[in-house]
Design a protein around this motif. Structure first.
Motif, PDB file in Angstrom:
ATOM      1  N   GLY A   1       0.869  -1.266  -0.006  1.00 41.29           N
ATOM      2  CA  GLY A   1       0.258   0.271  -0.022  1.00 41.29           C
ATOM      3  C   GLY A   1       0.818   1.310   0.022  1.00 41.29           C
TER       4      GLY A   1
ATOM      5  N   ASP B   1      -6.727   0.772  -3.825  1.00 40.30           N
ATOM      6  CA  ASP B   1      -7.700   1.211  -2.708  1.00 40.30           C
ATOM      7  C   ASP B   1      -8.351   2.300  -3.027  1.00 40.30           C
TER       8      ASP B   1
ATOM      9  N   GLY C   1      -7.725  -3.719  -2.797  1.00 43.32           N
ATOM     10  CA  GLY C   1      -7.074  -4.608  -3.687  1.00 43.32           C
ATOM     11  C   GLY C   1      -8.048  -6.091  -3.775  1.00 43.32           C
TER      12      GLY C   1
ATOM     13  N   GLU D   1      -9.996  -7.049  -7.368  1.00 43.47           N
ATOM     14  CA  GLU D   1      -9.519  -8.114  -7.985  1.00 43.47           C
ATOM     15  C   GLU D   1     -10.759  -9.172  -8.055  1.00 43.47           C
TER      16      GLU D   1
ATOM     17  N   GLY E   1       1.583  -6.823   0.570  1.00 41.86           N
ATOM     18  CA  GLY E   1       0.293  -7.045   0.486  1.00 41.86           C
ATOM     19  C   GLY E   1      -0.402  -7.117  -0.952  1.00 41.86           C
TER      20      GLY E   1
ATOM     21  N   ASN F   1      -2.539 -10.724  -5.207  1.00 43.71           N
ATOM     22  CA  ASN F   1      -3.339 -10.594  -6.363  1.00 43.71           C
ATOM     23  C   ASN F   1      -2.963 -11.931  -7.236  1.00 43.71           C
TER      24      ASN F   1
HETATM   25  O1  KG4 Z   1       1.835  -4.866   2.649  1.00 41.34           O
HETATM   26  P1  KG4 Z   1       0.556  -4.463   3.177  1.00 41.34           P
HETATM   27  O2  KG4 Z   1      -0.123  -5.136   4.010  1.00 41.34           O
HETATM   28  O3  KG4 Z   1       0.820  -2.931   3.760  1.00 41.34           O
HETATM   29  C1  KG4 Z   1       1.625  -2.162   3.347  1.00 41.34           C
HETATM   30  O4  KG4 Z   1       2.752  -2.071   3.814  1.00 41.34           O
HETATM   31  O5  KG4 Z   1       1.332  -1.123   2.848  1.00 41.34           O
HETATM   32  O6  KG4 Z   1      -0.349  -4.021   1.732  1.00 41.34           O
HETATM   33  C2  KG4 Z   1      -1.466  -3.369   1.775  1.00 41.34           C
HETATM   34  C3  KG4 Z   1      -1.840  -3.135   0.360  1.00 41.34           C
HETATM   35  C4  KG4 Z   1      -3.219  -2.501   0.025  1.00 41.34           C
HETATM   36  O7  KG4 Z   1      -3.014  -1.365  -0.565  1.00 41.34           O
HETATM   37  C5  KG4 Z   1      -4.189  -3.557  -0.596  1.00 41.34           C
HETATM   38  O8  KG4 Z   1      -5.170  -2.909  -1.239  1.00 41.34           O
HETATM   39  C6  KG4 Z   1      -3.280  -4.286  -1.363  1.00 41.34           C
HETATM   40  O9  KG4 Z   1      -2.084  -4.353  -0.612  1.00 41.34           O
HETATM   41  N1  KG4 Z   1      -3.796  -5.523  -1.855  1.00 41.34           N
HETATM   42  C7  KG4 Z   1      -4.014  -5.852  -3.170  1.00 41.34           C
HETATM   43  C8  KG4 Z   1      -4.534  -7.224  -2.850  1.00 41.34           C
HETATM   44  N2  KG4 Z   1      -4.534  -7.738  -1.695  1.00 41.34           N
HETATM   45  C9  KG4 Z   1      -4.161  -6.522  -0.902  1.00 41.34           C
HETATM   46  N3  KG4 Z   1      -3.688  -5.209  -4.068  1.00 41.34           N
HETATM   47  C10 KG4 Z   1      -4.332  -5.815  -5.210  1.00 41.34           C
HETATM   48  N4  KG4 Z   1      -4.608  -7.084  -5.317  1.00 41.34           N
HETATM   49  C11 KG4 Z   1      -4.935  -7.862  -4.154  1.00 41.34           C
HETATM   50  N5  KG4 Z   1      -5.642  -8.879  -4.176  1.00 41.34           N
END
Ligand code: KG4
Ligand code: ZN
Length: 315
Positions: free
Chosen positions: A138, A168, A181, A185, A270, A274
């Motif tokens: 994110g 987001d 996310g 998806e 995160g 996907n």
């Molecule tokens: O690594 P993370 O948990 O937190 C940070 O360090 O930012 O990543 C969260 C991010 C969010 O923006 C979320 O929308 C995204 O990862 N995310 C995805 C998916 N699952 C989570 N983005 C695209 N497709 C997904 N399936």
């Protein structure tokens, strides 16, 4: 140090996940891991509210810590995420880690959150170096050449928004939840024959960088043209957006993967959850004789297990 002090306790609270892990230092085996997400609480605001996040960490971290008390006599060190992240959220974890360190007279190990994401690949495992890593979260979108723990080169970085952040924001525009996310998806998987097309960012530019703000604005302008979005239009827009967002990562990463001597590649963060992104990169890697690595799904998003694993590398 006593003989039975063979464990590390790690804390992660850089954004909106409160998490604590206990790992065996010698074997890197994860013995305890718990994470409490604040997605529901922040969803009403369409994004993370720092003060709310900090207050929730202050409530949940002590509850999780209570569950690890049996391990306290065996702790040799405590690790904690110290940057980057939301300062008020980070402080909740840092203060707890300091208190544990002082009261048990054990060292405190400061962990960089991004290095933690890289080490999510090595939970219950030994490290693999050198490795090329695409970090999609994110807060970050980076292509990294990781030669060793302390020799990390940023080959590509985002000029503006990150990959996950753009999901987001598009989710918010389409009336979806935070984080966006998983929902985008899911909607995209039902929008296969999308009539919409968004241009892939920096397609005709030699810039060695990522950019997501232009794509986000293309989506915004498209949504403004539609009177009242029905669910098929929502799915179709999600599909067209996701396709361009992933194509952009592929397009910029391809040049590196085609010319590198490093035969291991990983996607972390995160957004690495996907499945379309995973499939497309798997194909690209196969074509170039590169082995692709992924962390188990539960360690893709923010978690303390990856923080514990990194902290062990500093001992
Ligand atoms: O690594 P993370 O948990 O937190 C940070 O360090 O930012 O990543 C969260 C991010 C969010 O923006 C979320 O929308 C995204 O990862 N995310 C995805 C998916 N699952 C989570 N983005 C695209 N497709 C997904 N399936
Ligand atoms: Zn993260």
């Amino acid at each position: 140090m006593k003989n039975n002090q063979n464990l590390i306790l790690a804390i992660e609270s850089s954004c909106d996940d409160s998490s604590i892990a206990i790992m065996e230092i010698e074997t890197k085996k994860l013995l305890f891991h718990k994470k409490i997400s604040q997605d529901l609480e922040h969803s009403a605001y369409g994004g993370v509210v720092p003060e709310l996040a900090a207050r929730l960490h202050a409530e949940t971290l002590p509850k999780i810590l209570d569950e690890c008390k049996e391990y306290f006599p065996n702790l040799r060190a405590v690790g904690v995420t110290t940057n980057p992240g939301l300062m008020v959220s980070l402080l909740e974890g840092i203060m707890m880690a300091k208190a544990i360190s002082i009261s048990l007279s054990i060292p405190l190990i400061e962990v960089n959150h991004l290095k933690g994401h890289i080490y999510s690949l090595f939970i219950n495992k030994d490290v693999i170096f050198p490795i090329n890593v695409l970090l999609v979260s994110g807060g970050h979108t980076q292509f990294l050449e990781v030669n060793s723990r302390d020799d990390i080169k940023i080959l590509l970085n985002t000029l503006d928004d990150s990959f996950g952040e753009s999901f987001d924001k598009v989710s918010k525009m389409l009336g979806g939840p935070y984080p966006g996310g998983p929902t985008i998806e899911k909607w995209a998987s039902e929008g296969d024959n999308s009539p919409y097309k968004f241009t892939v960012p920096l397609m005709n530019s030699n810039k060695k960088a990522f950019s997501y703000s232009g794509l986000k604005n293309q989506v915004r302008l498209q949504i403004q043209k539609i009177d009242k979005l029905n669910s098929q239009e929502k799915n179709d827009i999600a599909y067209a957006f996701q396709s361009s967002a992933i194509e952009h990562l592929l397009h910029k990463s391809k040049k590196i993967l085609q010319n590198t001597d490093i035969k291991d590649f990983a996607i972390v963060g995160g957004a690495s959850a996907n499945s379309v992104l995973r499939q497309k990169f798997e194909k690209l890697c196969k074509k170039n004789g590169i082995k692709m690595h992924l962390a188990p799904l539960e360690y893709c998003s923010d978690n303390a297990a990856m923080i514990a694993r990194y902290a062990i590398s500093e001992m």
